[in-house]
Design an enzyme around this catalytic site. Structure first.
Site, PDB file in Angstrom:
ATOM      1  N   GLN A  10       0.926  -1.120   0.036  1.00  0.00           N
ATOM      2  CA  GLN A  10      -0.122   0.027  -0.153  1.00  0.00           C
ATOM      3  C   GLN A  10       0.945   1.222  -0.068  1.00  0.00           C
ATOM      4  O   GLN A  10       1.839   1.373   0.706  1.00  0.00           O
ATOM      5  CB  GLN A  10      -1.076  -0.065   1.100  1.00  0.00           C
ATOM      6  CG  GLN A  10      -2.254   0.702   1.063  1.00  0.00           C
ATOM      7  CD  GLN A  10      -3.172   0.366   2.255  1.00  0.00           C
ATOM      8  OE1 GLN A  10      -3.217  -0.672   2.571  1.00  0.00           O
ATOM      9  NE2 GLN A  10      -4.069   1.127   2.481  1.00  0.00           N
ATOM     10  N   SER A  88       4.122  -5.991   3.174  1.00  0.00           N
ATOM     11  CA  SER A  88       2.951  -6.052   3.750  1.00  0.00           C
ATOM     12  C   SER A  88       1.970  -6.863   2.806  1.00  0.00           C
ATOM     13  O   SER A  88       2.075  -7.721   2.555  1.00  0.00           O
ATOM     14  CB  SER A  88       2.629  -4.551   4.217  1.00  0.00           C
ATOM     15  OG  SER A  88       1.529  -4.654   4.813  1.00  0.00           O
ATOM     16  N   LEU A  89       1.162  -5.883   2.085  1.00  0.00           N
ATOM     17  CA  LEU A  89       0.157  -6.603   1.157  1.00  0.00           C
ATOM     18  C   LEU A  89       0.955  -7.189   0.131  1.00  0.00           C
ATOM     19  O   LEU A  89       0.358  -8.162  -0.379  1.00  0.00           O
ATOM     20  CB  LEU A  89      -0.821  -5.156   0.645  1.00  0.00           C
ATOM     21  CG  LEU A  89      -1.337  -5.122  -0.652  1.00  0.00           C
ATOM     22  CD1 LEU A  89      -2.617  -6.325  -0.683  1.00  0.00           C
ATOM     23  CD2 LEU A  89      -1.571  -4.012  -1.345  1.00  0.00           C
ATOM     24  N   ARG A 113      -9.019  -8.941   3.466  1.00  0.00           N
ATOM     25  CA  ARG A 113      -7.992  -8.044   4.389  1.00  0.00           C
ATOM     26  C   ARG A 113      -8.372  -6.544   4.490  1.00  0.00           C
ATOM     27  O   ARG A 113      -8.434  -6.190   5.387  1.00  0.00           O
ATOM     28  CB  ARG A 113      -6.749  -8.588   3.825  1.00  0.00           C
ATOM     29  CG  ARG A 113      -5.561  -7.897   4.503  1.00  0.00           C
ATOM     30  CD  ARG A 113      -4.328  -8.107   3.951  1.00  0.00           C
ATOM     31  NE  ARG A 113      -2.967  -7.925   4.613  1.00  0.00           N
ATOM     32  CZ  ARG A 113      -2.351  -6.811   4.600  1.00  0.00           C
ATOM     33  NH1 ARG A 113      -2.615  -5.952   3.613  1.00  0.00           N
ATOM     34  NH2 ARG A 113      -1.262  -6.557   5.149  1.00  0.00           N
ATOM     35  N   HIS A 199      -0.409  -3.047  11.374  1.00  0.00           N
ATOM     36  CA  HIS A 199       0.736  -3.889  11.769  1.00  0.00           C
ATOM     37  C   HIS A 199       0.968  -3.767  13.303  1.00  0.00           C
ATOM     38  O   HIS A 199       2.257  -3.556  13.862  1.00  0.00           O
ATOM     39  CB  HIS A 199       1.881  -3.621  11.242  1.00  0.00           C
ATOM     40  CG  HIS A 199       1.817  -4.150   9.684  1.00  0.00           C
ATOM     41  ND1 HIS A 199       1.657  -5.510   9.251  1.00  0.00           N
ATOM     42  CD2 HIS A 199       1.823  -3.463   8.534  1.00  0.00           C
ATOM     43  CE1 HIS A 199       1.509  -5.429   7.938  1.00  0.00           C
ATOM     44  NE2 HIS A 199       1.713  -4.243   7.381  1.00  0.00           N
ATOM     45  N   GLN A 248       0.964 -11.580  10.208  1.00  0.00           N
ATOM     46  CA  GLN A 248       1.415 -10.267   9.805  1.00  0.00           C
ATOM     47  C   GLN A 248       0.574  -8.983  10.160  1.00  0.00           C
ATOM     48  O   GLN A 248       0.983  -8.141  10.101  1.00  0.00           O
ATOM     49  CB  GLN A 248       1.674 -10.363   8.022  1.00  0.00           C
ATOM     50  CG  GLN A 248       2.369  -9.100   7.614  1.00  0.00           C
ATOM     51  CD  GLN A 248       1.858  -9.094   6.276  1.00  0.00           C
ATOM     52  OE1 GLN A 248       0.771  -8.456   6.128  1.00  0.00           O
ATOM     53  NE2 GLN A 248       2.572  -9.196   5.176  1.00  0.00           N
TER      54      GLN A 248
END
Length: 296
Positions: A10, A88-89, A113, A199, A248
């Site tokens: 992102q 991340s993503l 998500r 996170h 995560q």
């Protein structure tokens, strides 16, 4: 030596993203149209014609970046990764690239998500901040001290590269931590324009929703190792991949450590696949000898 493929998260989105793929490839056009059906709205129209503000909505951003990255990867001829990782993503894009997830299942999980994270953000106001110019250990120490003394949640969220971390937590916790970071010598400690504390433990409600979706999804054996954010090491076991993907959401993105682990395991060439060049810049700061390139 080994060729690593890495996938952005992102923040790498931009207006017009993916339009060239749609116009130039029949295969890409088919995947975009399939994605519109899966997410339940014409995400391709927002990607191609929407504003920066339109693209900033979490329910749009995450599927859009995933979609662009996977379509760009599927357009690469012949080259197979020796290892993959995603920020991340981007870990979901990486898991499509190494065969663990199908395109359809990956997109469904990313969509779930995104919506779950959006709901968690709305439940409790929270934020993130970039901290520049402090050592990792000092940032961790300050976060732990703020939590212990105030009861506010504040944790290291993204270890992006040496001297560049992102912290995540309650608005008050981040405010106090930022002041202490500056007092400790940080060049900057700046609140980021994000919807919530990604996170961090504040994402726990989203974690439960994602966990249920992941456990209902078919995961396949990988064609190469994935270096996952929360453990920063090579993972090939399907069950371990699932667990790390769930963890995560509330755990840190250990990008610096993941890149260092890939290099230690023989990676000398990194290809960033997807929108933007953020990861190429970070990898260059983690190890100046690494070769980086981009496929968008």
């Amino acid at each position: 030596m080994k060729h690593a493929f890495v996938f952005p998260g992102q923040g790498s989105q931009f207006p017009g993203m993916g339009k060239d793929h749609y116009n130039l490839s029949v295969f890409a056009k088919k995947l975009f149209e399939q994605a519109n059906e899966i997410v339940g709205f014409r995400i391709s129209d927002i990607m191609f014609e929407g504003t920066e503000e339109d693209l900033r909505q979490t329910k749009v951003t995450q599927p859009a970046v995933f979609l662009h990255s996977v379509i760009a990867f599927k357009g690469i001829d012949g080259t197979k990764p020796d290892m993959v990782a995603g920020h991340s993503l981007g870990e979901f894009s990486a898991l499509v690239a190494n065969g663990v997830l199908s395109f359809e299942d990956g997109l469904k999980l990313v969509s779930i998500r995104a919506q779950a994270m959006q709901k968690a953000c709305e439940m409790q106001p929270s934020t993130m901040a970039a901290v520049l110019g402090l050592e990792d250990a000092k940032v961790e120490e300050i976060c732990a001290a703020v939590q212990a003394e105030t009861g506010e949640i504040v944790v290291p969220a993204n270890f992006n590269c040496p001297g560049q971390l992102v912290i995540s937590g309650s608005i008050k916790g981040i405010e106090i931590a930022n002041e202490r970071m500056k007092a400790a010598g940080a060049k900057r400690a700046l609140v980021l324009p994000v919807g919530g504390a990604f996170h961090s433990p504040l994402m726990a409600p989203a974690r439960e929703e994602l966990k249920a979706a992941i456990e209902a999804t078919t995961f396949y054996s990988p064609t190469c190792p994935v270096y996952q954010n929360v453990v920063a090491k090579a993972v090939v076991d399907k069950e371990e991949i699932k667990k790390n993907l769930i963890d995560q959401l509330t755990g840190a993105v250990r990008w610096t450590q993941s890149v260092q682990a890939m290099i230690a395991d023989g990676a000398n060439r990194f290809t960033e696949v997807g929108p933007g060049k953020v990861l190429q810049g970070l990898i260059g700061k983690i190890d100046k000898t690494a070769t980086t390139e981009g496929v968008s």
